[in-house]
Design an enzyme around this catalytic site. Structure first.
Site, short mmCIF file in Angstrom:
data_model
loop_
_atom_site.label_atom_id
_atom_site.label_comp_id
_atom_site.label_asym_id
_atom_site.label_seq_id
_atom_site.Cartn_x
_atom_site.Cartn_y
_atom_site.Cartn_z
N ALA A 68 17.84 -19.40 33.93
CA ALA A 68 18.39 -19.24 35.28
C ALA A 68 19.90 -18.84 35.19
CB ALA A 68 18.17 -20.45 36.32
N ALA A 69 20.31 -17.84 35.91
CA ALA A 69 21.69 -17.46 35.78
C ALA A 69 22.35 -17.32 37.25
CB ALA A 69 21.65 -15.86 35.39
N SER A 70 23.61 -16.95 37.60
CA SER A 70 24.14 -17.03 38.83
C SER A 70 23.60 -16.22 39.92
CB SER A 70 25.73 -16.49 38.63
OG SER A 70 25.80 -15.21 38.18
N LEU A 71 23.01 -14.90 39.70
CA LEU A 71 22.49 -14.31 40.60
C LEU A 71 20.78 -14.29 40.52
CD1 LEU A 71 24.64 -10.93 40.36
CD2 LEU A 71 24.80 -13.14 41.66
N GLY A 72 20.20 -14.55 39.62
CA GLY A 72 18.78 -14.58 39.40
C GLY A 72 18.35 -15.46 38.16
N GLN A 73 17.00 -15.44 38.30
CA GLN A 73 16.19 -16.32 36.91
C GLN A 73 15.10 -15.55 36.51
OE1 GLN A 73 15.45 -19.59 39.37
NE2 GLN A 73 13.15 -19.11 39.73
N VAL A 74 14.80 -15.87 35.07
CA VAL A 74 14.18 -14.84 34.46
C VAL A 74 12.94 -15.58 33.84
CG1 VAL A 74 13.85 -13.71 32.04
CG2 VAL A 74 16.11 -13.91 33.41
N LYS A 89 13.34 -10.54 35.61
CA LYS A 89 14.53 -11.20 36.51
C LYS A 89 14.32 -10.99 37.87
CE LYS A 89 18.89 -9.56 35.87
NZ LYS A 89 20.05 -9.28 35.35
N ASP A 220 30.21 -7.52 30.50
CA ASP A 220 29.99 -8.81 30.83
C ASP A 220 29.59 -9.32 29.59
OD1 ASP A 220 29.56 -11.11 32.38
OD2 ASP A 220 27.63 -10.77 33.14
#
Length: 257
Positions: A68-74, A89, A220
């Site tokens: 899970a990241a800042s804008l979405g999850q995988v 994602k 990034d």
């Protein structure tokens, strides 16, 4: 919220600002962000890809996110049409509204600071920095743009066979759902490989090639986006943030280096 997670990720690679201990703590934001409800994620896939069921597109998919990241999850999945293993994602619900509110509040605070401390604002213009940050942030919310960026960088990085850019699948990508090749590996920052020094040098060569030869680069490079594959190659993922510099800027950089 996503804005503050992104801010923490950006600071996690800034030893000129933070101590090593603080950087290590902030690097947890690169891959340990709390996930959202998978039922909402599956609903987003069905809506954006226009399918009655997720199984119409992915023959298998993990019931819960693998990251899970800042804008979405995988999610790890298998494309039904090809049998390829892929990373799917899915964007967080209402992330556009949340980010817009956070940016507005942060910018309002910046305007107040500019009024209260004009000398400090002259040294660091927080409002201008936030305006630049916001433009990049909104572009990162468009997964179709991220997919196009990945396709371009993959083509340009063919000159470096030890660099892996995952295959992107435009046919199974929308603004909120992104499908890309699944790649096994570990984060470069946590690698225990004997040749980690050589891999770091390869990473430097990779970014110099992008900066000096193509002018189009992955912008990034936090630890969650650079990893060592099982076959020893360095992999780059997540092309939501990229930058293009002109030929003159590339030539100037080349002269300086």
């Amino acid at each position: 919220g996503p804005f503050f997670i992104k801010l923490g990720q950006a600071l996690s690679i800034r030893p000129d600002i933070l101590s090593p201990q603080a950087m290590v703590q902030l690097q947890q934001l690169c891959d340990k962000v709390p996930p959202f409800d998978s039922n909402l994620a599956m609903a987003t896939i069905r809506e954006d890809l226009g399918c009655a069921a997720v199984a119409d597109v992915y023959s298998t998919i993990t019931p819960e996110p693998v990251a899970a990241a800042s804008l979405g999850q995988v999610y790890k999945a298998t494309l039904k049409s090809t049998g390829d293993e892929v990373a799917v994602k899915v964007q967080r619900p209402f992330v556009l509204e949340t980010v817009s509110l956070d940016l507005y509040l942060a910018r309002t605070l910046g305007v107040v600071l500019r009024t209260v401390n004009p000398e400090g604002a002259a040294r660091v213009d927080v409002v201008s920095l936030l305006d630049e940050f916001a433009a990049n942030f909104y572009r990162e919310l468009d997964y179709e743009l991220e997919c196009a960026n990945g396709l371009r960088i993959a083509e340009e990085m063919r000159v470096l066979p030890r660099v892996k850019i995952p295959q992107n699948y435009p046919a199974f990508t929308s603004r909120r759902v992104h499908t890309a090749e699944w790649v096994e590996g570990e984060k470069l920052s946590q690698s225990t490989a004997d040749d980690v020094g050589e891999l770091v040098n390869l990473g430097v060569i990779t970014y110099l090639t992008q900066l000096l030869d193509t002018g189009f680069f992955h912008a990034d490079p936090h630890p969650g986006n650079i990893f060592v594959m099982d076959d020893g190659r360095v992999g780059l993922i997540d092309f939501g943030q990229v930058k293009q510099i002109g030929a003159r800027a590339s030539a100037t950089l080349a002269k300086v280096m």
